[in-house]
Enzyme design. Structure first.
Site, mmCIF file in Angstrom:
data_model
loop_
_atom_site.group_PDB
_atom_site.id
_atom_site.type_symbol
_atom_site.label_atom_id
_atom_site.label_comp_id
_atom_site.label_asym_id
_atom_site.label_seq_id
_atom_site.Cartn_x
_atom_site.Cartn_y
_atom_site.Cartn_z
ATOM 1 N N GLU A 97 2.102 -6.887 8.219
ATOM 2 C CA GLU A 97 2.556 -7.770 7.148
ATOM 3 C C GLU A 97 3.730 -7.138 6.400
ATOM 4 O O GLU A 97 3.779 -5.919 6.210
ATOM 5 C CB GLU A 97 1.405 -8.050 6.190
ATOM 6 C CG GLU A 97 0.262 -8.726 6.924
ATOM 7 C CD GLU A 97 -0.867 -9.202 6.009
ATOM 8 O OE1 GLU A 97 -1.773 -9.846 6.527
ATOM 9 O OE2 GLU A 97 -0.837 -8.923 4.808
ATOM 10 N N CYS A 110 8.725 -4.928 0.910
ATOM 11 C CA CYS A 110 7.608 -4.005 1.081
ATOM 12 C C CYS A 110 7.298 -3.932 2.578
ATOM 13 O O CYS A 110 6.902 -4.921 3.188
ATOM 14 C CB CYS A 110 6.421 -4.539 0.279
ATOM 15 S SG CYS A 110 5.007 -3.457 0.326
ATOM 16 N N CYS A 117 -4.586 1.726 8.908
ATOM 17 C CA CYS A 117 -4.357 2.999 8.215
ATOM 18 C C CYS A 117 -5.587 3.876 8.409
ATOM 19 O O CYS A 117 -6.718 3.382 8.426
ATOM 20 C CB CYS A 117 -4.128 2.762 6.725
ATOM 21 S SG CYS A 117 -3.633 4.256 5.831
ATOM 22 N N CYS A 121 -8.651 4.777 1.885
ATOM 23 C CA CYS A 121 -8.734 4.673 0.420
ATOM 24 C C CYS A 121 -9.698 3.532 0.079
ATOM 25 O O CYS A 121 -9.630 2.449 0.663
ATOM 26 C CB CYS A 121 -7.354 4.418 -0.180
ATOM 27 S SG CYS A 121 -6.211 5.779 0.152
ATOM 28 N N CYS A 124 -8.480 -0.195 -0.953
ATOM 29 C CA CYS A 124 -7.347 -0.795 -0.232
ATOM 30 C C CYS A 124 -7.854 -1.597 0.957
ATOM 31 O O CYS A 124 -8.655 -1.090 1.751
ATOM 32 C CB CYS A 124 -6.406 0.305 0.243
ATOM 33 S SG CYS A 124 -5.016 -0.340 1.188
ATOM 34 N N SER A 225 0.743 8.084 -4.547
ATOM 35 C CA SER A 225 -0.431 7.313 -4.943
ATOM 36 C C SER A 225 -1.460 8.269 -5.527
ATOM 37 O O SER A 225 -2.212 8.910 -4.803
ATOM 38 C CB SER A 225 -1.002 6.586 -3.720
ATOM 39 O OG SER A 225 -0.110 5.568 -3.333
ATOM 40 N N HIS A 227 -3.794 7.680 -8.532
ATOM 41 C CA HIS A 227 -5.007 6.871 -8.747
ATOM 42 C C HIS A 227 -6.147 7.529 -9.506
ATOM 43 O O HIS A 227 -7.094 6.864 -9.916
ATOM 44 C CB HIS A 227 -5.570 6.315 -7.424
ATOM 45 C CG HIS A 227 -4.570 5.554 -6.621
ATOM 46 N ND1 HIS A 227 -3.792 4.563 -7.164
ATOM 47 C CD2 HIS A 227 -4.206 5.640 -5.317
ATOM 48 C CE1 HIS A 227 -2.995 4.074 -6.223
ATOM 49 N NE2 HIS A 227 -3.218 4.711 -5.111
ATOM 50 N N CYS A 346 -0.034 -6.090 -3.714
ATOM 51 C CA CYS A 346 -0.364 -4.727 -3.331
ATOM 52 C C CYS A 346 -1.800 -4.598 -2.878
ATOM 53 O O CYS A 346 -2.712 -5.006 -3.587
ATOM 54 C CB CYS A 346 -0.309 -3.854 -4.567
ATOM 55 S SG CYS A 346 1.151 -3.000 -4.800
HETATM 56 N N1 SAH Z 1 -0.314 5.028 2.222
HETATM 57 C C1 SAH Z 1 0.744 4.933 1.284
HETATM 58 C C2 SAH Z 1 1.469 3.634 1.376
HETATM 59 C C3 SAH Z 1 0.611 2.399 1.205
HETATM 60 S S1 SAH Z 1 1.011 1.630 -0.268
HETATM 61 C C4 SAH Z 1 0.215 5.177 -0.121
HETATM 62 O O1 SAH Z 1 -0.986 5.296 -0.280
HETATM 63 O O2 SAH Z 1 1.005 5.314 -1.035
HETATM 64 C C5 SAH Z 1 -0.388 1.798 -1.100
HETATM 65 C C6 SAH Z 1 -0.228 1.364 -2.510
HETATM 66 O O3 SAH Z 1 -0.757 0.049 -2.606
HETATM 67 C C7 SAH Z 1 -1.093 2.221 -3.379
HETATM 68 O O4 SAH Z 1 -0.385 3.148 -4.086
HETATM 69 C C8 SAH Z 1 -1.613 1.267 -4.372
HETATM 70 O O5 SAH Z 1 -0.726 1.306 -5.436
HETATM 71 C C9 SAH Z 1 -1.474 -0.045 -3.782
HETATM 72 N N2 SAH Z 1 -2.774 -0.639 -3.537
HETATM 73 C C10 SAH Z 1 -3.593 -0.471 -2.487
HETATM 74 N N3 SAH Z 1 -4.673 -1.260 -2.618
HETATM 75 C C11 SAH Z 1 -4.511 -1.933 -3.767
HETATM 76 C C12 SAH Z 1 -5.257 -2.944 -4.419
HETATM 77 N N4 SAH Z 1 -6.376 -3.434 -3.896
HETATM 78 N N5 SAH Z 1 -4.785 -3.418 -5.581
HETATM 79 C C13 SAH Z 1 -3.633 -2.959 -6.090
HETATM 80 N N6 SAH Z 1 -2.875 -2.043 -5.506
HETATM 81 C C14 SAH Z 1 -3.304 -1.531 -4.355
#
Ligand code: SAH
Length: 372
Positions: A97, A110, A117, A121, A124, A225, A227, A346
Site C-alpha cells: 500500500e 508514504c 514486516c 510492533c 501496528c 519510532s 513510542h 498511519c
Molecule cells: N518500521 C518503520 C516504518 C514503518 S512506519 C518504523 O517503525 O518507523 C511506522 C509508523 O507508523 C510508526 O512510527 C507509527 O508512528 C505509525 N503507526 C503504526 N501503527 C500505527 C497505528 N495503529 N496508529 C497510528 N500510527 C501507527
C-alpha cells in the site's frame, strides 16, 4: 538483479550510478544512462519506444535483456480529505500500500519498503500479516513513479504534487538497506525526482547498525519510532527494543545528529495509546530522555484496526502530554489523522486485499462522488 519471475533486468532497480555502470558493461556510453533516468523519472515514460533521443539500435538492444517493470494498480481510493491510497500488486501475488497526503504547501507520499514486516510492533496492523519479503529497489521507486502518474491522470488530483517522501508505509526500511538506498538516491537525484534531503525521510524502529550506515551512505532525514520512554514499556510495544534498548538507541541518535556538514535533527514518532504510554509520568520521562538532543516529537493519535487491542488516547491526554513536553522545551506536534475513512492512516496499512471489498472500492470507482 533480475526481477522476481522475470529473466529481464528491471531498469528501475538501478540508481543512476548503477545504470551508468551497467551501460559501461554493455559497452555503451554512461551518459545514455542519464538520458534514460530522465525519461523514466522526469518524464514519467515507461516505454522504450517513447525515448526518442535514444537510438533505435540501442532501444532494441535494451529490450532484449531489460524491462521497465512497474507494479500493477489493484485498487485506488480517494478520501474525503484528499488523501489517496493505492494497493499495488507485485509479482509473486503480493500487494503493498502507498498513500498520498496533500497538505497546504506540500504533498507527502508514504512509501512501503517490505511486504509485511518482521518487527511485530504490537499496535501496528502491518505486523499482523508477518514478514513476506523485501521490495526490490524498482518496487520502492515504482511507488513514486505510479503515484505521480496516477495523481496526474485523475482530474480530481491532477493539481497534487509529490514534494515529500516518507518511508513510513509497510515494513522496516533499514532491514532492506541496499534496495532502500538505491531508491533514495533516485528520489534525491536531480536527474530523477530531485527532492531535497529535508523532504525525504526514513522512518525506523531503531535498527542501530543500519542507522549508522545510513548516515554514511545517503543524506536524508530520519524519523525514529520511539513510542515509549522506558525499556519495559518500549519492549512491549516495539520488541526490537530487546535487541537495541533505549540507551543504545539514544547513543545512535546522538551520533546521527553529531558532527557533520549540516545540522541534523531527529523526528521521534510516538503513537498515543490510551492508558498505555500517554500518562504525565511518560511525558516527564521523555523530557529526561530527549533533553538537549536536536529533535522534534510527533504525537500520533493511535489509528484503530480490527482486534488491535488498543484505544486512541483522548484529546485531553494528548494535549496534556504535549504541554509537558513543550513546557520543558521539547518541540512537539500532534499529527493530524488523515485518510482514516479509507484505512489509509498511519498503521492501518495491512497489505491484504481479501476482506477489503467493503472498505476499498475497485480502482476507478468513485467514492464521495470523486473519480480516481
Ligand atoms: N518500521 C518503520 C516504518 C514503518 S512506519 C518504523 O517503525 O518507523 C511506522 C509508523 O507508523 C510508526 O512510527 C507509527 O508512528 C505509525 N503507526 C503504526 N501503527 C500505527 C497505528 N495503529 N496508529 C497510528 N500510527 C501507527
Amino acid at each position: 538483479m533480475a526481477s522476481l519471475q522475470s529473466d529481464k533486468i528491471n531498469l528501475l532497480d538501478f540508481d543512476r550510478q548503477g545504470l551508468r555502470d551497467y551501460f559501461r558493461s554493455l559497452d555503451e556510453k554512461p551518459f545514455r544512462a542519464d538520458q534514460i533516468i530522465k525519461w523514466l523519472y522526469q518524464h514519467g515514460v515507461a516505454d522504450f519506444d517513447e525515448m526518442t533521443n535514444i537510438a533505435v539500435k540501442l532501444r532494441e538492444k535494451l529490450k532484449q535483456t531489460c524491462e521497465i517493470y512497474l507494479p500493477e494498480v489493484e485498487h485506488g481510493n480517494l478520501s474525503a480529505d484528499g488523501t489517496s491510497k493505492w494497493i499495488f500488486r507485485l509479482r509473486g501475488a503480493n500487494s503493498i500500500e502507498t498513500v498520498f497526503i496533500p497538505e497546504k504547501n506540500r504533498g507527502t507520499l508514504c512509501v512501503s519498503s517490505q511486504v509485511g514486516c518482521a518487527l511485530d510492533c504490537s499496535f501496528c496492523s502491518t505486523a499482523r500479516q508477518g514478514f513476506n519479503r523485501n521490495l526490490s529497489a524498482g518496487e520502492i521507486i515504482g511507488q513514486v513513479w505510479l503515484a505521480s502518474h496516477l495523481l496526474k491522470q485523475n482530474p480530481a488530483t491532477a493539481h497534487h504534487r509529490i514534494t515529500n517522501v516518507v518511508m513510513m508505509g509497510m515494513g522496516e526500511p533499514l532491514l532492506n538497506f541496499n534496495n532502500l538506498v538505491k531508491a533514495l538516491n533516485l528520489m534525491l537525484d536531480d536527474m530523477a525526482y530531485g527532492l531535497s534531503k529535508r523532504r525525504v525521510t526514513v522512518s525506523t524502529s531503531g535498527v542501530l547498525p543500519a542507522m549508522d550506515k545510513l548516515k554514511e551512505t545517503v543524506d536524508v532525514s530520519l524519523a525514529v519510532s520511539l513510542h515509549a520512554p522506558n525499556d519495559a514499556l518500549r519492549s512491549e510495544l516495539v520488541p526490537l527494543n530487546e535487541k537495541y534498548p533505549i540507551s543504545e538507541l539514544m547513543d545512535a541518535c546522538w551520533r546521527w545528529v553529531g558532527a557533520g556538514d549540516r545540522k541534523r535533527h531527529i523526528m521521534f514518532e510516538y503513537v498515543m495509546l490510551d492508558g498505555v504510554n500517554d500518562k504525565p509520568e511518560h511525558a516527564r520521562q521523555m523530557v529526561d530522555l530527549l533533553k538537549d538532543l536536536p529533535c522534534k516529537v510527533n504525537l500520533i493519535p493511535f489509528n484503530p484496526f480490527p482486534k488491535a487491542g488498543y484505544l486512541r488516547s483522548s484529546d485531553e491526554s494528548i494535549e496534556r502530554f504535549w504541554r509537558i513536553l513543550t513546557k520543558n522545551r521539547i518541540l512537539a506536534t500532534r499529527r493530524q489523522t488523515r485518510g482514516d475513512d479509507i484505512d489509509a492512516a498511519c498503521g492501518q496499512l495491512a497489505g491484504q486485499v481479501n476482506d477489503r471489498s467493503k472498505r476499498v472500492l475497485k480502482f476507478m470507482k468513485p467514492r464521495f462522488g470523486e473519480t480516481l
